[in-house]
Design an enzyme around this catalytic site. Structure first.
Site, PDB file in Angstrom:
ATOM      1  N   LYS A 124      61.641  -1.635  65.374  1.00  0.00           N
ATOM      2  CA  LYS A 124      60.455  -1.825  66.214  1.00  0.00           C
ATOM      3  C   LYS A 124      60.484  -3.149  66.994  1.00  0.00           C
ATOM      4  O   LYS A 124      59.809  -3.291  68.004  1.00  0.00           O
ATOM      5  CB  LYS A 124      59.193  -1.702  65.374  1.00  0.00           C
ATOM      6  CG  LYS A 124      59.006  -0.274  64.902  1.00  0.00           C
ATOM      7  CD  LYS A 124      57.712  -0.016  64.204  1.00  0.00           C
ATOM      8  CE  LYS A 124      57.562   1.462  63.901  1.00  0.00           C
ATOM      9  NZ  LYS A 124      58.556   1.967  62.911  1.00  0.00           N
TER      10      LYS A 124
HETATM   11  C1  LIG Z   1      59.101   3.257  62.876  1.00  0.00           C
HETATM   12  C2  LIG Z   1      60.369   3.532  62.137  1.00  0.00           C
HETATM   13  C3  LIG Z   1      61.049   4.773  62.237  1.00  0.00           C
HETATM   14  C4  LIG Z   1      60.509   5.944  63.036  1.00  0.00           C
HETATM   15  O1  LIG Z   1      60.531   5.739  64.416  1.00  0.00           O
HETATM   16  P1  LIG Z   1      59.574   6.595  65.377  1.00  0.00           P
HETATM   17  O2  LIG Z   1      59.706   5.990  66.705  1.00  0.00           O
HETATM   18  O3  LIG Z   1      58.189   6.440  64.798  1.00  0.00           O
HETATM   19  O4  LIG Z   1      60.049   8.001  65.330  1.00  0.00           O
HETATM   20  C5  LIG Z   1      62.236   4.922  61.543  1.00  0.00           C
HETATM   21  N1  LIG Z   1      62.735   3.942  60.777  1.00  0.00           N
HETATM   22  C6  LIG Z   1      62.115   2.745  60.639  1.00  0.00           C
HETATM   23  C7  LIG Z   1      62.710   1.716  59.751  1.00  0.00           C
HETATM   24  C8  LIG Z   1      60.917   2.497  61.317  1.00  0.00           C
HETATM   25  O5  LIG Z   1      60.303   1.306  61.171  1.00  0.00           O
END
Ligand SMILES: *Cc1c(COP(=O)(O)O)cnc(C)c1O
Length: 525
Positions: A124
């Site tokens: 993120k």
């Molecule tokens: C947020 C997240 C995801 C999922 O990503 P999306 O964009 O919500 O599909 C997968 N792995 C981790 C570690 C995350 O923080």
């Protein structure tokens, strides 16, 4: 909306039944359209015809600039400003490549794209570092000619987190002028590392609230704060959640970057003759949606593969065409993907419907989407797409649902075969990749390369990683997995406020008090 913006630089709502466009700035700052829909570019821009050669040697930042430029008018953000925003956003990453591509030797043609080299060690950061700088940029510009502090435009970001989003938002927004941040988390219900990442941030504008209750309690009270119009008008409540268009935009870059990294790693004779499939561990569908935009722009992507855990609404949709919200969330080993509804899926659906039942008409498509979302909100909590729409989706996407046991055994297998340690979310992706590869192998195989997204550093999810690997030869969590930065947490001062319950009035009182404290702290500096 100025007509001098090209269509890919103005934004419409997925639920809009009339032609009306907003600027990039409005789409980013408001987050959600007034009709409840998500913002999408009015058209998806095409790449320069020679991009495969002319972009081949670009750095991550140069790719980001050239991609974002197509979606943001130069009248809104100049070249110089956009370059600076990108440079600042990725200066906080620990590797020059920003998102390095790693080859897993034990499996032919399988690569991992490591997205966790930002400040909070999870994917993120790639988007939220950029979004934080963008918020500050827009606010600074609005405030340029306002000298009186109390009249300046400001935003109070309020969000709930079950882990990763909160820390990435905090690190994206810490110390930003005219932005205050309140992140609520359920006391005792997030991992220790995730809690420490938030509570050790000392900046005056960051307010971490440990709330007695569950994650749902936190999320519900945040929604109530947003819906309290009087409070919202006074404190300008903002969100940085995963439906913000700027987050999707920032994520498109690494699809291009990994394509070029892969190409340049291949032997000369293979470079112009391969096809990529991306495998993406998915929750809110933001990560993989960026891949869809990359493909539609013209990046040669053969297929996008959704990997879900036992919260499998996306996998069920791809198999049946029914988007059916189940009644409860399963707590799995990959908690960042424990969701009932994938918010960003609405954006993909818009494109799939437009090419089928929407008869290529934007407004008709918006009307169909608006009806779907009404059905989803009704007590039954389900909508169904036509056979044609489902078929269209399956031309591009495939999906796999992965269990906790598989998650653990793939962490173990990849460690034993490659001496490489994955976090459980990454393992969900790699498990799906291995299944896909063996299916493709059974058919006549084209020259496919597989890139699976590695979305978090293993130390963030130490419980599952230890459960998978403890006792195996050479495995040593403290010395070989845990980053130095995490070891220092214990000695740092903690800043967190305990709140007795997720009560609206109580939370609002805390917000007002903390904003006062923040002002005092700033004035005394
Ligand atoms: C947020 C997240 C995801 C999922 O990503 P999306 O964009 O919500 O599909 C997968 N792995 C981790 C570690 C995350 O923080």
């Amino acid at each position: 909306m100025s007509s001098s913006f090209s269509a890919s630089q103005s934004y419409r709502s997925t639920r809009s039944e009339v032609d009306q466009a907003v600027s990039f700035e409005e789409a980013v700052i408001t987050g959600l359209a007034k009709d409840g829909g998500l913002f999408i570019p009015s058209v998806i821009p095409k790449l320069p015809s020679d991009f495969l050669t002319s972009w081949n040697q670009f750095s991550f930042q140069e790719l980001a600039f050239n991609i974002m430029r197509l979606y943001i008018s130069v009248k809104e953000i100049s070249d110089e400003d956009l370059k600076k925003l990108i440079k600042d956003s990725y200066s906080t990453f620990r590797t020059n490549e920003i998102t390095p591509l790693v080859k897993l030797n034990s499996v032919k043609n399988l690569y991992l794209l490591e997205l966790f080299h930002g400040p909070t060690y999870a994917f993120k950061d790639v988007a939220l570092q950029f979004v934080g700088n963008l918020f500050e940029f827009f606010l600074n510009r609005k405030n340029e000619n306002i000298s009186n502090e109390s009249e300046k435009n400001s935003i109070t970001v309020v969000g709930a987190t079950s882990g990763d989003t909160g820390s990435a938002a905090i690190y994206g927004l810490r110390n930003k002028a005219n932005v205050s941040v309140f992140i609520l988390y359920p006391t005792g219900r997030i991992s220790q590392i995730q809690e420490l990442q938030m509570t050790t941030v000392n900046d005056a504008n960051i307010h971490t609230l440990s709330v007695n209750g569950t994650f749902d309690d936190c999320q519900n009270v945040v929604k109530k704060v947003f819906n309290d119009t009087e409070f919202n008008d006074k404190y300008h409540i903002g969100a940085v959640n995963s439906i913000n268009w700027a987050r999707i935009l920032a994520q498109i870059t690494y699809y291009f970057h990994s394509y070029f990294q892969l190409k340049n790693q291949l032997p000369e004779d293979e470079r112009n003759n391969f096809k990529i499939k991306f495998i993406v561990p998915s929750g809110n569908f933001g990560d993989i949606l960026a891949g869809f935009y990359a493909k539609e722009m013209g990046l040669p992507i053969e297929q996008l593969i959704i990997a879900t855990n036992e919260n499998d609404i996306l996998d069920r949709f791809l198999k049946t065409g029914n988007y059916d919200k189940s009644s409860e969330v399963n707590a799995t080993y990959s908690p960042a993907m424990d969701i009932l509804i994938s918010s960003n899926f609405e954006r993909l659906l818009w494109y799939m419907v437009k090419q089928t039942d929407g008869e290529n008409n934007d407004n008709k498509t918006g009307a169909i989407l608006a009806q779907f979302m009404l059905n989803l909100l009704s007590p039954k909590g389900v909508f169904s797409v036509s056979k044609e729409t489902l078929a269209k989706t399956r031309e591009i996407f495939d999906s796999f649902k992965i269990t906790n046991d598989e998650t653990v055994s793939t962490i173990k297998k990849i460690y034993q075969e490659n001496n490489y340690i994955m976090d459980p979310h990454t393992s969900v992706g790699v498990t799906a990749a291995l299944k896909k590869i063996s299916q493709d192998d059974e058919k006549t195989q084209g020259n496919f390369k597989y890139i699976s997204m590695s979305t978090a550093h293993p130390a963030k999810f130490s419980q599952v990683v230890n459960k998978s690997l403890t006792g195996l030869e050479g495995y040593d969590f403290e010395n070989k997995v845990l980053p130095e930065a995490f070891k220092k947490f214990d000695s740092l001062p903690k800043k967190v406020r305990l709140v007795e319950s997720a009560d609206l009035k109580l939370i609002e009182t805390v917000i007002v008090q903390e904003l006062e404290n923040e002002k005092l702290a700033k004035n005394s500096n």
